[in-house]
Design an enzyme around this catalytic site. Sequence first.
Site, PDB file in Angstrom:
ATOM      1  N   CYS B 411    -133.494  15.635 -49.915  1.00 35.73           N
ATOM      2  CA  CYS B 411    -134.701  14.823 -49.747  1.00 35.73           C
ATOM      3  C   CYS B 411    -134.415  13.491 -49.052  1.00 35.73           C
ATOM      4  O   CYS B 411    -135.231  13.026 -48.262  1.00 35.73           O
ATOM      5  CB  CYS B 411    -135.400  14.595 -51.071  1.00 35.73           C
ATOM      6  N   HIS B 455    -135.704  11.976 -56.582  1.00 35.53           N
ATOM      7  CA  HIS B 455    -136.356  12.356 -55.330  1.00 35.53           C
ATOM      8  C   HIS B 455    -136.538  11.114 -54.465  1.00 35.53           C
ATOM      9  O   HIS B 455    -136.484   9.991 -54.959  1.00 35.53           O
ATOM     10  CB  HIS B 455    -137.704  13.002 -55.652  1.00 35.53           C
ATOM     11  N   ASP B 471    -144.560  13.405 -48.177  1.00 36.40           N
ATOM     12  CA  ASP B 471    -143.301  13.946 -48.683  1.00 36.40           C
ATOM     13  C   ASP B 471    -142.810  15.014 -47.721  1.00 36.40           C
ATOM     14  O   ASP B 471    -143.279  16.156 -47.753  1.00 36.40           O
ATOM     15  CB  ASP B 471    -143.516  14.539 -50.081  1.00 36.40           C
TER      16      ASP B 471
END
Lengths: 336, 669
Positions: B411, B455, B471
């Site tokens: 991520c 994250h 995202d």
Amino acid sequence: MIEVNRITRASTGSAATAKRRVQDFFQKRARSVSTDAAGRAQIGPRQIYILPTGYGVLYGAALFLMLIGALNYENNIGLLFTFLFAGIGLAGMLHTWRNLVGLVVEMRDGAPVFCGQKASFPLLLRDPRPREHAGVRVTGPRLEACAEDLPVNQPRAMAARARAEVRGILKPGRFRIETRYPLGLFRAWSYVESDVGALVYPRPAAPGQKPSESPGYRPNPSGDRGIGADDFAGPRPYRPGDPPRRVDWKAYARERGLVSKQFGGDRAEELWFDWWQLPPLDPETRLSLLCRYVLDAARLNLHFGLRLPNLTLAPQQGERHKHRCLTALALFPETS
Amino acid sequence: MSRLPDSRLAREHIGWLSALVLLIAAPLSRHLDPMITGYIGGLLLLRLAAVRWPQVKPGRWLLLVLTLLGTALVLISYHTLAGRDAGVALLTSMLALKLLELRRTRDLYVTMVLALFLSVSQFLFDQSLGLAVYLLVMTLGLFALVMDISRARPASARLGLLRQTLMISLQGLPVALILFLLFPRLSGPLWDLGLGGRQGVSGIQDWLEPGSISGLIRSQAVAFRVSFQSERPDTAELYWRGPAIWQTDGVRWTRAPRVERLEPAETAPATEERRYRYEVTLEPTGRHWLFALDRPSWVEQGARITRDYQVLARQRVDERRRFRAESVLGRRTADLSPLEKTLALQLPAEISPRVRRLVETWQDSGRSPRQTVALALAHFYREPFHYTLDPPRLGADPIDGFLFETRRGFCEHYATALALLMRVAGIPSRIVVGYLGGEFNPLGDYLIVRQSDAHAWTEVWLPGEGWVRVDPTAAIHPDRVELPDELDALGGGAPLRFRLFDPGPLRDLLHGLSLLGDTLNATWNRWVLGFGQQRQRQFLSGVGLGSLGEFDLVLLMTGGCLALLGLSAVASLLRWHRERDPVVRLYGSFCRRMARVGLQRDAWEGPRTFMQRIGQQRPDLAAELTTIEQLYLRLRYGAGSQTDLRVFRQRVRRFRPGGRFRPGGGART
């Protein structure tokens, strides 16, 4: 005796006196359990004192340290444990108190002893209710401590012992019944008034002390009565009507037929143990000597009398007479 | 005869005490220096051996040598005798030495107090529920031992002893609870021994570079737990916001303290806004920031919300911290300040030409920034980008390398790449690190967020909409998400975005058990470990005692304890009066029964006269009356046995004088 006491008090100074006074002050005002006519005392809830023991103080101090530490580090689990220990301690205090409530104590007179020996007072502990009482201890200023556990519905007999140091009547007086059960953090106690006592005979002088002078062997004033009960005179054939005690059963067992033992009697000189005939010693020594004579004479089953300044016991023989004589010696008024 | 308060200890008691101390000290071996552990273990084993073979017990001189040796070992290991570690080491070795010279009951008491102290001091190292339960059992063993010592003779039934110990502890529990709930807590430490505990705290950092989050993903450690006071948001909305990151040098991204100093900007209310209230229990991080649901609108005292929606606590989170917060979803943010605009468009010194060319392909005339963002996400979806825990190493320009060569990343790779691409395209952007998702624990009705849920995502500022969360990780094609083997073992506990396969029934069961364990742990944390000053205040205002000061608390606490003690004493007294003499009580009940049929006992009447009188008036009862009278007299004045008492009780209870006169028959029914 009193002289000695005065000297000790003077030498230990005023601090000890003050302490003794404080003790006396509290002792006089302390509540105590009184005994009923049957000599029983039941401990009621309001007659119990309770204080932490030294170990309880240590426990408290440790808890305090734990508390400070746990608070300082906001250690809540440490705090919880500390409080749990405190709660257990408090619950223990209640249990200690409850361990005495309702207990019935019964102390009885002790058997006579000689000075220097230990008198033993029979004690009975019970609880009419179905309750367990563990670690119950009986002690007193003059009593040796003894402890016992009482399971549910089971009375316990024990003996409280006290060293007899002065002849006369040994009274344990007010004694204490106490317990530290269950955790030993607290000591609960009650004072029990008791009126029991044990006779203390004088300390017998060392054995083998013969009466120094002629202690007054006297002929029996009533003379020789031929048949008596005291001195074995010899056997003779059995005649109907002879008491069975006189029959020589051992001879009968050896198949010598029925033979009666004949006693010639009561003609031996009378033995008098006389206070006035002893050398001019102090009264206690004289009583010791007389005690020794009485014991020796009784062992030899002699016929003897005792003459003291305050009373005279006519010559007789046997256990009862011995005890009467010893009692007279024990209770001889103290001269100072 | 029987034992007196300070008599010699039985071998059995020495054995038990030594075993208990050994068990109490055992968990310390994890925390103390191995040399000290060896020394103490050796002493304790020697002690246990000496119970069996008394000749191995060291003499006085050897003990002295051992004592000096112990002190020297502590000094060598810790270079001090004070402090937590050295202090506990010293205490434990002294305790072990004390065991070697146990003689009298007094020694046992001293040892027991020391052992209690040692148990509590272990919570300076470890506060887990397991340890607490273990030590509780062991300390109760100590109490049982002391109970046995206080008896005149050792108890014949061990089980009975344990039962009594348990009873006393249960009776002590209410007092403990009152004290625990009401005892005033300190707001800060009086002194500090410098208990470490900062070391080894892993978690999210306030900077980001490739690999900084994928290192966390393997950790199953709990980051925080959340219980919602309102309804729960959808799983897809569970973005837990941590530090916002603005500045970059091309490799590493960092926070912008100047933005954080700004007051939060006004936000425009949206038509469809949803409000969530919740409470977070955050495990220690050693940092200042807290985690709140994106975007926080309110947080309770002790923390503030910054312009970039971080929640910063006034004090570093070195202890487990609980706070309440509120978040609003779907609200539009305000315009950018010049400072924010500069920072949100800041670029590293060098941007590779490939990156610029890529951005230019999305920037045809007339495209809105929103469309540009959509094109960028589509690029990640269409091109062979992989989502993996083990991305290959990147060179000096990691973004270029990732976008055009490796195309495998986690991520943080995607978030930084997207943020940079947007800035090149002239769209203000920033990165937010935090956690995504979490696992709902139905047993405790709360959400568990683990380190593995860490994250990072991107936020872009769009005109008319304000800051919008984007995202990029979600844009990757599901086929290209690589499930690492380690996560496979986690089953249902795996992070949300890896939970792709059915875990199977056995895993489900194990997972259920682990959820139960976590519930216990959370309850433990909440009600025991976390019950500090703040929580105590909350509790007190919850029960309507919020206005009490510390002095009132102490009064209330003392009063409560005294009341408890008094109540139990009164209860005992009442029972005492009731049970004082069962015989008297039964006789009283008998007399009352007679009175009911008109035969009142006069005060002067003794049992004999009374029985005689009623016997004459009721010849039908004569036989029964005689039995009762005999039993009563024997029990009251003679030597009545327990059997007599039982029969007496039975007779009196069954005794029904009734009113009828039945000639020739007994009164038995």
